[in-house]
Design an enzyme around this catalytic site. Sequence first.
Site, PDB file in Angstrom:
ATOM      1  N   HIS A   1       0.865  -1.167   0.000  1.00 22.86           N
ATOM      2  CA  HIS A   1       0.000   0.000   0.000  1.00 22.86           C
ATOM      3  C   HIS A   1       0.912   1.231   0.000  1.00 22.86           C
ATOM      4  O   HIS A   1       2.119   1.103   0.131  1.00 22.86           O
ATOM      5  CB  HIS A   1      -0.874   0.017   1.264  1.00 22.86           C
ATOM      6  CG  HIS A   1      -0.052   0.020   2.507  1.00 22.86           C
ATOM      7  ND1 HIS A   1       0.417  -1.140   3.089  1.00 22.86           N
ATOM      8  CD2 HIS A   1       0.452   1.024   3.265  1.00 22.86           C
ATOM      9  CE1 HIS A   1       1.145  -0.839   4.143  1.00 22.86           C
ATOM     10  NE2 HIS A   1       1.184   0.466   4.268  1.00 22.86           N
TER      11      HIS A   1
ATOM     12  N   SER B   1       1.938   4.698   1.829  1.00 20.73           N
ATOM     13  CA  SER B   1       1.884   5.310   3.149  1.00 20.73           C
ATOM     14  C   SER B   1       3.243   5.943   3.405  1.00 20.73           C
ATOM     15  O   SER B   1       3.847   6.523   2.509  1.00 20.73           O
ATOM     16  CB  SER B   1       1.535   4.244   4.191  1.00 20.73           C
ATOM     17  OG  SER B   1       1.507   4.796   5.480  1.00 20.73           O
TER      18      SER B   1
ATOM     19  N   SER C   1       6.784 -10.656  27.214  1.00 22.02           N
ATOM     20  CA  SER C   1       7.405  -9.341  27.347  1.00 22.02           C
ATOM     21  C   SER C   1       8.924  -9.528  27.252  1.00 22.02           C
ATOM     22  O   SER C   1       9.392 -10.313  26.426  1.00 22.02           O
ATOM     23  CB  SER C   1       6.992  -8.687  28.670  1.00 22.02           C
ATOM     24  OG  SER C   1       7.368  -7.316  28.633  1.00 22.02           O
TER      25      SER C   1
END
Length: 910
Positions: free
Chosen positions: A444, A446, A588
């Site tokens: 796309h 962007s 994490s």
Amino acid sequence: MAAAVEGPELEAAAAAGDASEDADAGSRALPFLGGNRLSLDLYPGGCQRLLHLCVQQPLQLLQVEFLRLSTHEDPQLLEATLVQLPQSLSCLRSLVLKGGQRRDTLGACLRGALTTLPSGLSGLAHLAHLDLSFNSLETLPACVLRMRGLSALLLSHNCLSELPEALGALPALTFLAVTHNCLQMLPPALGALSTLQRLDLSQNLLDTLPPEIGGLGSLLELNLASNRLQSLPASLAGLRSLRLLVLHSNLLASVPAGLARLPLLTRLDLRDNQLRDLPPELLDAPFVRLQGNPLGEASPDVPSSPVTALIPEMPRLFLTSDLDSFPVTPRGCSVTLACGVRLQFPAGATATPITIRYRLLLPEPGLVPLGPHDALLSHVLELQPHGVAFQQDVGLWLLFTPPRARRCREVVVRTRNDNSWGDLETYLEEEAPQRLWAHCQAPHFSWFLVVSRPVSNACLVPPEGTLLCSSGHPGVKVIFPPGATEEPRRVSMQVVRMAGRELQALLGEPEAAVSPLLCLSQSGPPSFLQPVTVQLPLPSGITGLSLDRSRLHLLYWAPPAATWDDITAQVVLELTHLYARFQVTHFSWYWLWYTTKNCVGGLARKAWERLRLHRVNLIALQRRRDPEQVLLQCLPRNKVDATLRRLLERYRGPEPSDTVEMFEGEEFFAAFERGIDVDADRPDCVEGRICFVFYSHLKNVKEVYVTTTLDREAQAVRGQVSFYRGAVPVQVPEEAEAARQRKGADALWMATLPIKLPRLRSSEEPRRGAGLSLAPLNLGDAETGFLTQSNLLSVAGRLGPDWPTVALHLGVPYRELQRIRHEFRDDLDGQIRHMLFSWAERQAGQPGAVGLLVQALEQSDRQDVAEEVRAVLELGCRKYQDGIRRTGLAPKDPALPGSSAPQPPEPAQA
């Protein structure tokens, strides 16, 4: 374990089917219900949540005026939900029923399931704004035509092939957007919309317009770009309120002459058509854009057809610095931008002609998303229109200088997709020993940038379980048991190593050691259904047979927390000869430490910061031939000597500052002090302070011009420039206060370097503009930016003895150069001003004049002045765009990522 974060809000939402739950408690547990806005488009199961609220009828629901709901739902559930709206949300003023939140494998937005609307929705008496974009509508629902108070209707990205005649009966409609549909014709009744101010019909299949369109007496903006229009009705000349008319990427061979007489028209975009002739009034008008038209060419002997239009050889475009857009047709093209970026549009990438726009933006924290261990390698490239999907992959090549440290690191192209950033699959191609291409397929359009990051390994975890290993550190593994997830989810890992000697020097402990630092991330719910086993190598030099378990610590960090937590007592550590294994349910950061120190979490934070810090020096040099020109630069310590050897032929100045430490992407600013000020209006100057952002692989250099209010005829001015951390504060401290701040433990001051402006002799009094009498002159245009007389005087004051070289690159004949030298033989400033202003007067009204000046400055090795001109243009364009937005003459540009996701122009909600 403490690291596993529970989700009370998520559990409350999952229990939405529990009708016995107290209504007020239910509304408090739903974070998407607040004030008069109800946003359910970003939450899974939005319809079910809304139905639950309709059953409960909390007091907040009666106050809702703005509702957003995703249409990526079961069609029957979606219809049942919409039926409830007139009874449960009777005060609704804005209703957004959009798809587009989900993407396919190529990154294109997926349409929602909405194909019609319940007839009862016409009972929303207060509804003024209706957005049905990114859905599967083939006809306009009948209830929409009965919404008499509707002022804004958005139907973009649907499957509409026609609009009903009854649409012309909406008395309050001021904004209508039907872009990216399949419209082949427009109803004549469209001309009855007497209140319509903005009409966007771009990206359709229109080949004609009804004459009745000239009846839109209130219309301010009309966008018909990227259709198949071959002619325009003469009635367009009756749109007396029209300010913006966009007709690019059509098949127009002519336009009505009456368009030149529209009194308020400020922009007419006719790019990329088949215009071979144009009325003289339009041909000379400054607001008309005509690139990509065969003006003045003879008509081809062979008529155009789909077969003859196909040319075997792909067109190649090389853009100069004054162009910011280019056309792409179905036959494809290869494009090289002035900034060095390459794009490859294969044949068939687009079914209709389209105009691509680009900007190369300077990196700044709000625009550049970097992970804790990432490094930026390029500027930011913006390609528009945002989100456009191509039928074939578009190749993109970004040029960058490779980093020195490449072990266990990789280079990727990072791009913005919807509201988040992601990394594309990237291949490296060598252009020169120190220049590489980062090649990717753009899904796309962007924002794009090149980033160096720790090697990332990823996999898709199925319900049956799997194993994920690190390619750079084979001992790092994550084992997913069967049943850890109900739906497949994507997980990734990054591993960062810390040198043992750095840790030992930090702690002052020869036997201290750490494992590689492990970062785990995932998509989907925050926790796994079954514990996941993580394997980390034991710290270097430590084995499971000889270690003292009391000195082994497992640390955990969950952004955005400021500290690392010691979770050794909350998990079961299984040790082997070389590895430690433990189980988690939440991903994490994890780190094994072996040390005798207490309070390991605080030490880990300092060590982690040390991993990310760069040792740099600051320099401030003055140009030998023009001491008022000051070069400021922040350099990694290993590049200082080579940079100074290269600069000291043209610059002089003090020794570099002492070494300071900075993070990648850290803001800082330079403040001139003791009688010296910045002598320019620059976009990077705030309250006389020059703003910087440190990126270790970019140049971090700025050249500024300084001045002083002190009397330089009496004596030289001995000033200084100081560097401070952070953005420029709202209240800029005085020098005395700043000096006191340097002594604090958390001082923002980094360095101070001397700046000396030599004493002026009587013959060298400030000369810019002295006794000058010139006619007002603006060079350039409103869109690309103006250089005013004052700006040109500033440029003239910087050129000095380099002016003949600049003049020759501007195309000034050598004979004229000699004449100017003779006529102003005792006045260097007069020579420069006469050359520059006489050239500018000849260029008045000519497109590309400013770009030619910038190019000539660069070719003359005056990059400093070229950068100043660019800064002036950028500031002027920004002010110009802000001005026309305030007066409503133009739609807003797509927002920058740091503020919000790019959206198509929409009117303000009622």
